[in-house]
Design an enzyme around this catalytic site. Structure first.
Site, PDB file in Angstrom:
ATOM      1  N   LYS A   1       0.907  -1.184   0.045  1.00 28.59           N
ATOM      2  CA  LYS A   1       0.130  -0.159   0.156  1.00 28.59           C
ATOM      3  C   LYS A   1       0.944   1.286   0.076  1.00 28.59           C
ATOM      4  O   LYS A   1       0.478   2.142  -0.728  1.00 28.59           O
ATOM      5  CB  LYS A   1      -0.964  -0.058   1.413  1.00 28.59           C
ATOM      6  CG  LYS A   1      -1.565   1.314   1.534  1.00 28.59           C
ATOM      7  CD  LYS A   1      -2.216   1.185   2.892  1.00 28.59           C
ATOM      8  CE  LYS A   1      -1.435   1.584   4.311  1.00 28.59           C
ATOM      9  NZ  LYS A   1      -1.347   2.904   4.397  1.00 28.59           N
ATOM     10  N   ASN A   2       1.862   1.216   0.657  1.00 26.24           N
ATOM     11  CA  ASN A   2       2.640   2.619   0.964  1.00 26.24           C
ATOM     12  C   ASN A   2       3.654   2.706  -0.119  1.00 26.24           C
ATOM     13  O   ASN A   2       4.379   3.790  -0.094  1.00 26.24           O
ATOM     14  CB  ASN A   2       3.249   2.395   2.292  1.00 26.24           C
ATOM     15  CG  ASN A   2       2.237   2.810   3.425  1.00 26.24           C
ATOM     16  OD1 ASN A   2       1.325   3.084   3.154  1.00 26.24           O
ATOM     17  ND2 ASN A   2       2.715   2.584   4.771  1.00 26.24           N
TER      18      ASN A   2
ATOM     19  N   ARG B   1      -3.283  10.561   5.112  1.00 27.84           N
ATOM     20  CA  ARG B   1      -1.970  11.231   4.881  1.00 27.84           C
ATOM     21  C   ARG B   1      -1.386  11.194   3.729  1.00 27.84           C
ATOM     22  O   ARG B   1      -0.658  12.224   3.347  1.00 27.84           O
ATOM     23  CB  ARG B   1      -1.378  10.434   6.223  1.00 27.84           C
ATOM     24  CG  ARG B   1       0.329  10.760   6.390  1.00 27.84           C
ATOM     25  CD  ARG B   1       0.425  12.026   7.029  1.00 27.84           C
ATOM     26  NE  ARG B   1       1.789  12.435   7.282  1.00 27.84           N
ATOM     27  CZ  ARG B   1       1.979  13.614   7.678  1.00 27.84           C
ATOM     28  NH1 ARG B   1       1.054  14.390   8.593  1.00 27.84           N
ATOM     29  NH2 ARG B   1       3.284  13.848   7.945  1.00 27.84           N
TER      30      ARG B   1
ATOM     31  N   CYS C   1      -4.726   8.224   9.751  1.00 27.76           N
ATOM     32  CA  CYS C   1      -4.887   7.314  10.983  1.00 27.76           C
ATOM     33  C   CYS C   1      -4.551   7.950  12.168  1.00 27.76           C
ATOM     34  O   CYS C   1      -3.614   9.086  12.334  1.00 27.76           O
ATOM     35  CB  CYS C   1      -3.834   6.002  10.967  1.00 27.76           C
ATOM     36  SG  CYS C   1      -4.374   4.858   9.954  1.00 27.76           S
TER      37      CYS C   1
ATOM     38  N   ARG D   1       0.985  13.913  13.737  1.00 28.94           N
ATOM     39  CA  ARG D   1       1.395  13.907  12.132  1.00 28.94           C
ATOM     40  C   ARG D   1       1.666  15.313  11.622  1.00 28.94           C
ATOM     41  O   ARG D   1       0.846  15.673  10.435  1.00 28.94           O
ATOM     42  CB  ARG D   1       0.399  13.031  11.685  1.00 28.94           C
ATOM     43  CG  ARG D   1       0.303  11.853  12.239  1.00 28.94           C
ATOM     44  CD  ARG D   1      -0.258  10.709  11.424  1.00 28.94           C
ATOM     45  NE  ARG D   1       0.463  10.025  10.435  1.00 28.94           N
ATOM     46  CZ  ARG D   1       0.137   9.069   9.640  1.00 28.94           C
ATOM     47  NH1 ARG D   1      -1.163   8.680   9.421  1.00 28.94           N
ATOM     48  NH2 ARG D   1       0.878   8.551   8.644  1.00 28.94           N
TER      49      ARG D   1
ATOM     50  N   ASP E   1       4.507   0.297  12.334  1.00 35.25           N
ATOM     51  CA  ASP E   1       3.316  -0.582  11.751  1.00 35.25           C
ATOM     52  C   ASP E   1       2.993  -1.723  12.111  1.00 35.25           C
ATOM     53  O   ASP E   1       1.979  -2.544  11.921  1.00 35.25           O
ATOM     54  CB  ASP E   1       3.339  -0.308  10.067  1.00 35.25           C
ATOM     55  CG  ASP E   1       3.252   1.142   9.721  1.00 35.25           C
ATOM     56  OD1 ASP E   1       2.772   2.005  10.433  1.00 35.25           O
ATOM     57  OD2 ASP E   1       3.459   1.360   8.486  1.00 35.25           O
TER      58      ASP E   1
ATOM     59  N   ILE F   1       8.046   6.285  17.147  1.00 35.72           N
ATOM     60  CA  ILE F   1       7.889   7.053  15.982  1.00 35.72           C
ATOM     61  C   ILE F   1       6.388   7.945  16.297  1.00 35.72           C
ATOM     62  O   ILE F   1       6.583   9.378  16.122  1.00 35.72           O
ATOM     63  CB  ILE F   1       7.630   6.246  14.622  1.00 35.72           C
ATOM     64  CG1 ILE F   1       8.736   5.176  14.586  1.00 35.72           C
ATOM     65  CG2 ILE F   1       7.371   7.100  13.591  1.00 35.72           C
ATOM     66  CD1 ILE F   1       9.803   5.634  14.025  1.00 35.72           C
TER      67      ILE F   1
ATOM     68  N   ARG G   1      -8.701  -0.392   4.894  1.00 36.82           N
ATOM     69  CA  ARG G   1      -8.051   0.687   4.167  1.00 36.82           C
ATOM     70  C   ARG G   1      -6.451   0.026   3.896  1.00 36.82           C
ATOM     71  O   ARG G   1      -5.811   0.544   2.891  1.00 36.82           O
ATOM     72  CB  ARG G   1      -7.585   1.768   5.226  1.00 36.82           C
ATOM     73  CG  ARG G   1      -8.915   2.917   5.320  1.00 36.82           C
ATOM     74  CD  ARG G   1      -8.486   4.098   6.010  1.00 36.82           C
ATOM     75  NE  ARG G   1      -7.383   4.534   5.358  1.00 36.82           N
ATOM     76  CZ  ARG G   1      -6.302   5.500   6.125  1.00 36.82           C
ATOM     77  NH1 ARG G   1      -7.034   6.099   7.450  1.00 36.82           N
ATOM     78  NH2 ARG G   1      -5.337   6.041   5.805  1.00 36.82           N
TER      79      ARG G   1
END
Ligand code: EPU
Length: 448
Positions: free
Chosen positions: A30-31, A100, A124, A129, A329, A351, A426
């Site tokens: 996904k990323n 994001r 999220c 962020r 994650d 993080i 998602r």
């Protein structure tokens, strides 16, 4: 994908038994795909992307891009994106706020058209962020930044860097990130691809998704050196757009976060599970930790097989870290696994400051977890988990916490109901179908 935001999962737990078995195929990351989609704005020719995961975030990004005038065609597992026309540079307010990754497209838009306007992105709920590092980077590259009020009262960034006679908008610069940022690295790097002169980005993130993007952009005419290191040197094309090679699409790398999520699931609930189409070299830290914890793991070039040894599993500590460290994650699925190991584990989240909300759900299910401070928890295992009494629902707070509650429900005794499955959708394609194929008793309830 088009799942409803109100869907629920009903899961009948395994009461601590390790019985799931079969194979599970890993989707494209996904990323990685979201960033490749954003990169299409840098091209004078249409871009084909393969191994595209069918997730809600991919759909949202497509909607955002269509709203800018970008043409998109979807074929199973592939996308054809044509961003070659003149485009709008105003990002839709609601979609940007809900994802994001929307901010990543602002770099290519600004570099190509000389202006972009967008709200502070959402995504999220895992911490504040901010986007200060993007904004500082744009300023260093010569852009002017102002903040205007949207009609609904929200702030909207307006960034301008008018095209000069030579056809470029941004100027190369030296930018030192005070902290490593995945999106910041990708966005400023893409902006620098079309800028004039040399950009040096220091203290960059080094995630495999970034390396994959760099390799593709370089194959299409960009000049980026230093992939996989903290320093990237980009020689800008001064406005000249990149060109795709029709025979070489962007092939999305396997999702390492999904792979790691299934590794923890296999270790906690599996008898014999093979994870296919993955890239084990992107998961060395996690695989090593699991082997040391007593999990039997066999690695082949694109497969990982996890078998239950029947021996007790032992605890370990985690400190999340940028790649190649332990990914933030994967923190939530790992914590669920640690509740099933013998001994104490400390988990420190470095993080994001808001990534332990799901722990309340686990504690209600019987986990022995104590918050030491907002960034650190102590897990005492092994503890059996049980479904919440009276049909009370488990909540998924973000994509990864959502997967964690699925894992907890699978381990638990009794039947659990998970609300807010939208978050899981998602990031994980057709999760219930894939878990069913392993023998899990999971059903999606779609409200009338
Ligand atoms: N940060 C700032 N200022 C900025 C940018 C970032 O302070 O301008 C901070 C963040 O608040 C955070 C840290 O820097 O504390 C690192 O954030 P980063 O920018 O690396 O995160 P991101 O690019 O927004 C991506 C993934 C996340 C993943 C993080 C960290 C995408 C679309 N998202 O987010 O993935 O957690 O990197 O690896 O690539 C997920 O997939 O579930 C997910 C949340």
């Amino acid at each position: 994908m088009n799942n409803s935001t109100n869907d629920k999962f009903i899961i009948k737990g395994l009461a601590g038994k390790r019985t799931l078995s079969g194979t599970i195929k890993i989707s494209g990351a996904k990323n990685a795909v979201l960033k490749a989609m954003a990169a299409s704005v840098l091209f004078e020719s249409p871009l084909r992307i393969e191994n595209v995961p069918d997730t809600e975030d991919t759909d949202k990004m497509l909607t955002l891009m269509t709203g800018l005038g970008i043409s998109t065609e979807i074929a199973p597992g592939a996308l054809h994106i044509d961003a070659t026309k003149e485009l709008s540079t105003d990002l839709d307010h609601d979609i940007s706020k809900s994802m994001r990754a929307s901010v990543v497209i602002t770099g290519p838009l600004l570099a190509r058209f000389g202006n972009v306007s967008f709200p502070a992105p959402g995504g999220c709920v895992i911490g504040s962020r901010p986007i200060d590092l993007f904004i500082e980077g744009y300023k260093k590259m010569g852009a002017a930044v102002s903040i205007k009020k949207h009609s609904n009262g929200d702030d909207r960034y307006e960034i301008t860097a008018p095209k000069n006679k030579k056809g470029f908008c941004l100027q190369g610069a030296e930018i030192i990130f005070p902290i490593q940022t995945v999106g910041g690295t990708e966005t400023l790097m893409m902006a620098a691809v079309l800028a004039e002169g040399k950009t040096v980005l220091k203290n960059c993130a080094m995630e495999p998704e970034i390396v994959s993007l760099i390799e593709y952009l370089n194959a299409c005419g960009a000049h980026i050196e230093g992939a996989g290191t903290p320093t990237l040197v980009i020689r800008g094309t001064a406005g000249k757009l990149l060109k795709t090679n029709a025979k070489k699409p962007y092939v999305t790398i396997p999702d390492r976060i999904e792979t790691a999520s299934f590794l923890f699931l296999a270790a906690a609930c599996g008898k014999d599970i093979t994870i296919t189409d993955c890239e084990p070299s992107h998961l060395e830290v996690i695989i090593d930790m699991l082997i040391n914890s007593g999990v039997t793991i066999e690695i082949k070039p694109s497969h990982i097989r996890v078998t239950a040894s029947g021996k007790p599993l032992t605890s370990f500590n985690i400190r999340t870290h940028e790649y190649p460290g332990f990914p933030t994650d994967v923190q939530a699925p790992a914590v669920v696994y640690l509740t099933q190991t013998v001994g104490e584990s400390r988990v420190f989240e470095t993080i994001f400051e808001g990534r332990f909300k799901y722990v309340d759900e686990l504690v209600q299910m019987g986990a022995g977890i104590t918050a030491m401070n907002p960034r650190e928890i102590l897990i005492k295992g092994e503890t059996p988990l049980k479904a919440l009494d009276g049909g009370e629902e488990l909540v998924s707070y973000d994509i990864r916490a959502g997967f964690a509650v699925i894992l907890a429900a699978l381990i638990a005794k009794g039947t659990s109901v998970i609300d807010n499955t939208y978050f899981i959708d998602r990031g994980y394609e057709a999760i219930e179908k894939r878990l069913k194929a392993l023998g899990a008793d999971i059903t999606r309830i779609i409200p009338e």
